[in-house]
Design an enzyme around this catalytic site. Structure first.
Site, PDB file in Angstrom:
ATOM      1  N   ASP A  52      -6.842   8.039  -6.479  1.00 56.46           N
ATOM      2  CA  ASP A  52      -5.935   9.175  -6.666  1.00 56.46           C
ATOM      3  C   ASP A  52      -4.962   8.874  -7.793  1.00 56.46           C
ATOM      4  OD1 ASP A  52      -4.508  11.702  -5.772  1.00 56.46           O
ATOM      5  OD2 ASP A  52      -2.894  10.209  -5.646  1.00 56.46           O
ATOM      6  N   TYR A  57       2.108  10.046 -13.250  1.00 53.03           N
ATOM      7  CA  TYR A  57       2.131   8.601 -13.066  1.00 53.03           C
ATOM      8  C   TYR A  57       2.033   7.897 -14.418  1.00 53.03           C
ATOM      9  CZ  TYR A  57       1.014   9.904  -8.225  1.00 53.03           C
ATOM     10  OH  TYR A  57       1.016  10.472  -6.975  1.00 53.03           O
ATOM     11  N   LYS A  80      -3.811  15.744 -10.270  1.00 56.18           N
ATOM     12  CA  LYS A  80      -2.856  16.779  -9.891  1.00 56.18           C
ATOM     13  C   LYS A  80      -2.473  17.654 -11.081  1.00 56.18           C
ATOM     14  CE  LYS A  80      -1.216  13.574  -6.397  1.00 56.18           C
ATOM     15  NZ  LYS A  80      -1.800  12.328  -6.936  1.00 56.18           N
ATOM     16  N   PHE A 231       3.017   3.233   4.096  1.00 53.30           N
ATOM     17  CA  PHE A 231       4.035   2.222   4.383  1.00 53.30           C
ATOM     18  C   PHE A 231       5.451   2.756   4.154  1.00 53.30           C
ATOM     19  CE2 PHE A 231       0.381  -0.418   2.680  1.00 53.30           C
ATOM     20  CZ  PHE A 231      -0.138  -0.689   3.940  1.00 53.30           C
ATOM     21  N   ASN A 232       5.586   4.076   3.985  1.00 48.50           N
ATOM     22  CA  ASN A 232       6.901   4.704   3.795  1.00 48.50           C
ATOM     23  C   ASN A 232       7.712   4.001   2.711  1.00 48.50           C
ATOM     24  OD1 ASN A 232       6.684   5.619   7.085  1.00 48.50           O
ATOM     25  ND2 ASN A 232       7.472   7.111   5.619  1.00 48.50           N
ATOM     26  N   GLY A 234       7.320   1.254   1.360  1.00 42.79           N
ATOM     27  CA  GLY A 234       7.412  -0.192   1.507  1.00 42.79           C
ATOM     28  C   GLY A 234       8.031  -0.654   2.806  1.00 42.79           C
ATOM     29  N   LEU A 236       7.225  -0.434   5.828  1.00 39.54           N
ATOM     30  CA  LEU A 236       6.317  -0.963   6.832  1.00 39.54           C
ATOM     31  C   LEU A 236       5.454  -2.110   6.332  1.00 39.54           C
ATOM     32  CD1 LEU A 236       5.247   2.462   8.389  1.00 39.54           C
ATOM     33  CD2 LEU A 236       6.744   0.726   9.414  1.00 39.54           C
TER      34      LEU A 236
END
Length: 337
Positions: A52, A57, A80, A231-232, A234, A236
């Protein structure tokens, strides 16, 4: 092949684990071309077949690097639309979180012409004549504030129609949104026919409000979900220093909740990151999870966590501790036949 059948086939082929391409666009830290190529090659060798990316980016850098590394390779790609990239003569070293990025400035544009132009530029950078999934990027009230109404109108009257045309023409397999906001996904369900949502950070071990209405609505409409940011930002996966959540330093309540999650996982000898990666995949609407990958170790870790045996008792304990909703689907260990 009819359009609906093609969309179903596209989504059915999405693997459980994909590659989030923001990091190879120099998100937060620069990567050399060689290092980025090495990470992408490592993912391919490991068997990761879905990548993706987005024009945003690195302002074209991620797409360009993926295009070079994936040329002639059998891999699925999503990108996108929703921003034009306008050339700039000079720029700061860090802009919008990207470091040493390409010399362009992203400009929001959800009109038909803006979407078509963005898509054509993406195909050129990706060195492809089609993409598997095309997503409208970063719509939403939290992102745009008062401008949300205008951007949504531009999208529904222009960009969305362009995406449908591209899907009908066969140069896109499936269409949807790539966002951080659950509310805008529900808004789109009221007005448009989409195939998939890439939702970042909103259905994780830390957040499960999507179970209340969003995920049931997607399941009822047969709309697939790709989970970004498992991992939100980082929180998590980070093990020391400042925890990050929603792209900034985590508030105290999140730090304390992560510590509780970590303690339960440690009692079962399971890395918190492994539980975080596996949890969303248990929901029947979730097709794939795409953590960001910037290093060879991150590729290896993701593959290891995906296949790690996690005892059913871990999920039971997380629910009994109130850390996972009681109605949340969880992975189940199947006994050997």
């Amino acid at each position: 092949m009819a359009g609906g059948e093609e969309r179903s086939e596209t989504l059915a082929r999405l693997p459980r684990l994909g590659f989030g391409g923001a990091a190879v666009g120099n998100l937060y830290a620069p990567l050399s071309d060689a290092a980025a190529r090495g990470v992408i090659e490592a993912a391919l060798v490991a068997g990761i077949g879905y990548f993706d990316t987005a024009p945003h980016y690195g302002f074209g850098l991620s797409e360009t690097r993926l295009g070079e590394a994936l040329a002639g390779r059998d891999a699925m790609v999503s990108t996108k639309v929703g921003r034009r990239l306008e050339p700039v003569a000079t720029s700061a070293r860090e802009r919008h979180g990207f470091v040493d990025a390409a010399p362009f400035e992203p400009v929001f544009d959800y009109t038909r012409d803006g979407v078509m132009r963005s898509f054509e530029d993406s195909l050129r950078r990706l060195r492809r004549d089609r993409v598997d999934v095309l997503l409208a990027h970063d719509l939403g009230q939290a992102t745009h504030g008062e401008a949300h109404v205008r951007h949504m109108r531009d999208f529904l009257e222009g960009g969305y129609r362009a995406m449908r045309e591209l899907r009908d023409a066969g140069v896109v397999g499936a269409i949807g949104l790539g966002v951080n906001e659950q509310a805008v996904c529900e808004e789109i369900l009221d007005h448009a026919d989409v195939d998939v949502f890439l939702l970042a950070g909103r259905y994780t071990l830390l957040e499960q409000t999507a179970l209340e209405s969003f995920l049931p609505r997607c399941a009822a409409r047969n709309v697939g979900i790709v989970i970004g940011g498992p991992f939100n930002s980082g929180a998590l996966v980070e093990t020391g220093g400042t925890l990050h959540y929603n792209y900034e330093a985590a508030p105290t309540a999140i730090v304390e909740r992560v510590a509780r999650l970590r303690r339960v996982c440690a009692a079962h000898d399971v890395p918190l990151a492994a539980a975080a990666l596996r949890f969303p995949l248990a929901h029947p609407a979730v097709l794939s999870v795409i953590p960001g990958m910037a290093t060879l170790d991150q590729v290896a870790d993701a593959m290891r966590w995906l296949s790690l045996a996690i005892p059913d008792a871990l999920w039971s304990d997380l629910k009994s501790e109130g850390l996972v909703r009681a109605d949340a689907p969880v992975p189940v260990t199947r006994a050997a036949a």
